[in-house]
Structures are given as structure tokens and as C-alpha cells.
Design a protein around this motif. Sequence first.
Motif, short mmCIF file in Angstrom:
data_model
loop_
_atom_site.label_atom_id
_atom_site.label_comp_id
_atom_site.label_asym_id
_atom_site.label_seq_id
_atom_site.Cartn_x
_atom_site.Cartn_y
_atom_site.Cartn_z
N THR A 209 0.51 -0.86 -0.10
CA THR A 209 0.51 0.53 0.45
C THR A 209 0.69 1.43 0.12
O THR A 209 1.75 1.61 0.36
N ILE A 210 0.85 2.22 -0.94
CA ILE A 210 1.34 3.04 -1.27
C ILE A 210 0.75 4.55 -0.87
O ILE A 210 -0.81 4.89 -0.98
N LEU A 211 1.22 5.74 0.12
CA LEU A 211 0.86 6.68 0.01
C LEU A 211 1.19 7.62 -0.75
O LEU A 211 2.72 7.77 -0.51
N ILE A 212 0.95 8.59 -1.42
CA ILE A 212 1.10 9.68 -2.32
C ILE A 212 0.88 10.98 -1.87
O ILE A 212 -0.15 10.32 -1.04
N ASP B 183 8.41 6.08 -8.38
CA ASP B 183 9.51 5.18 -8.47
C ASP B 183 10.53 5.75 -8.00
O ASP B 183 10.28 6.83 -6.23
N ALA B 184 11.81 4.74 -7.60
CA ALA B 184 12.84 4.83 -6.61
C ALA B 184 12.98 6.13 -6.06
O ALA B 184 13.44 6.41 -5.52
N ALA C 84 12.91 10.25 1.34
CA ALA C 84 13.78 9.42 1.55
C ALA C 84 13.66 9.46 3.87
O ALA C 84 14.67 8.80 3.88
N GLY C 85 12.37 9.99 3.99
CA GLY C 85 12.32 9.49 5.63
C GLY C 85 12.00 8.53 5.59
O GLY C 85 10.92 7.79 6.61
N ASP C 86 11.31 7.59 4.82
CA ASP C 86 10.25 6.00 4.67
C ASP C 86 11.29 5.18 5.69
O ASP C 86 12.20 4.68 5.11
N ARG C 87 10.05 4.99 6.43
CA ARG C 87 10.79 4.09 7.48
C ARG C 87 11.02 2.33 7.09
O ARG C 87 11.26 1.27 8.61
N GLU C 88 9.81 1.98 6.34
CA GLU C 88 9.79 0.80 5.83
C GLU C 88 10.79 0.53 5.09
O GLU C 88 11.55 1.34 4.39
N LEU D 84 5.29 14.23 4.56
CA LEU D 84 5.57 13.48 3.25
C LEU D 84 5.49 14.78 2.51
O LEU D 84 4.18 15.13 1.82
N PRO D 85 6.52 14.95 1.68
CA PRO D 85 6.61 16.07 0.42
C PRO D 85 5.33 16.50 -0.24
O PRO D 85 5.57 14.95 -0.46
N LEU D 86 5.19 16.87 -0.80
CA LEU D 86 4.82 17.35 -2.31
C LEU D 86 4.82 16.51 -3.38
O LEU D 86 6.31 16.58 -3.85
N GLY D 87 4.53 15.60 -4.07
CA GLY D 87 5.59 14.26 -4.82
C GLY D 87 6.27 13.90 -5.03
O GLY D 87 6.77 12.67 -5.99
N GLN D 88 5.57 13.43 -3.18
CA GLN D 88 6.66 11.86 -3.17
C GLN D 88 5.73 10.75 -2.93
O GLN D 88 4.48 11.16 -2.51
N TRP D 89 6.84 9.84 -2.25
CA TRP D 89 5.52 8.64 -1.71
C TRP D 89 6.25 7.92 -1.20
O TRP D 89 7.66 8.01 -0.24
N ARG D 90 5.73 7.31 -0.03
CA ARG D 90 5.98 5.83 1.28
C ARG D 90 5.32 5.33 1.22
O ARG D 90 4.28 4.73 0.77
#
Length: 243
Positions: free
Chosen positions: A65-68, A91-92, A97-101, A229-235
Motif C-alpha cells: 500500500t502506497i501513500l502519495i 518510482d525509486a 527519503a524518510g520512509d521507514r519501511e 511527506l513532501p509534495l509529489g513524493q510517496w512512501r
Amino acid sequence: MEKVRISKLMSERGLCSRREADAYIERGWVRVDGVVVSELGARAFPDQAITLERAAQARQTSRVTILINKPVGYVSGQAEKGYTPAVALIDARSRYAGDREPRRFERGHLDGLAVAGRLDIDSQGLLVLTQDGRIAKHLIGEDSSVDKEYLVRVQGGLSENGLALLNHGLSLDGKALKPAQVRWQNNDQLRFVLREGKKRQIRRMCELVGLKVVGLKRVRIGRVSLGDLPLGQWRYLREDERF
């Protein structure tokens, strides 16, 4: 007591979606009272025990499950009218950068991603895409009770009793809306908490009381917040997070 399709029972019990249930049944991964069921459309009594084989459980665990943090200008689902779908942001390089998964990004994580709660092209904020039918059903199923929180910047003059009406008393498409929680966040911004999601609901609600929405941001779905979570990024949704 009448028998019911096993896939329907599995969906109602939160084991998986109906489509996933059919796939598991075809593979012989479903047991009813300990007996393997492999016939599509098979039925069982509502009080019978239904269990999944380990292979099905492992497949569920591997689903992501991805959060954007969706920017304005992207559509939630399929591309339309030349606009880019939010899944194109994943994408990668755009991973937070702070994604802890700890899991590594794989292209297969984009397969079968479903939007669990749309966010229109003019809005930004928390968007959930998932491969897990259980999560999609929990967030957008007809009986979902998960609330969603928005920050809404408005212009115009609020009509008399307008704030009370936003909380409860408005109708859209001939149907009364469920009670909401709406209060002023500051001079030109309202905070909405809703338990339903009709198309462009907040914008239409505001129009009914004399306000025009000039900015809308979803900041929370259930117990999961947009946070930093910054705008345009995902985790990825973490193992310890629940909506």
C-alpha cells in the motif's frame, strides 16, 4: 438458513476482496470447515468456518500500500484528457527519503494498484493506492466508517447558519449528507472531517453556503496522516500502521 457464495462471505469477513477470493478458490487456497474448496461460485452457510492456506496469507503479506502526497494537476486513477495519473509519480527517485519501511522498491509494486479514496485533479494531499483488496474495501466500501480530514481554503461570504449546515443539514443529488465535523481553522481556512466521499463533495457543500473553495488538501485518512511527506513524493504504508 440459506447458503451464500463463499467469495461474498470472505469479503464480508474482511479476509480479502471478492475478486481475490475467487482467485484463491481457483488455486485451492480456501478451506470451509477444514475442507478445501476449488469450485468457483461454491456456497457455504454463514456460520461455517472459512480459512486461508499459508500461500494465500503470504501473497497478502507481500502486497503493498502506497501513500502519495498528490499535487494539483494529477488525476487519481486512469489518465484522462491528457492529464497524468498519480501512479506516474511512483518510482525509486521520488520515494520519500524518510520512509521507514525497509522493503525495496520493485516495478511489480505498481501492478494492480487501486485508488482507495479519490482526490480530484484540483486537490492535493494524501492519496492511497493499494494492491490489497482488504484495505480498499475498508476505506471505500459501502459500510466504511473511516473518516477523512481536509484543510479547505475558501473565499466568499458564509451564509447565515452556514457553518451549522456544513456540519449537518445539506443534501447533494437529492440525498441528505451524513453529519460532518467542520470548523474554522483560521480566517480563510476550514477543517473538514467526513465519513463519505461523494464526487467533489466539499466544493459542492461550500457552494451551497456561499463559499468558493480555492485550495483543498487531504491531511488524514483514519489513523494515517500525511505528516511531513513532501509534495509529489510517496512512501509505503508501514507494517505498524492501520487506517
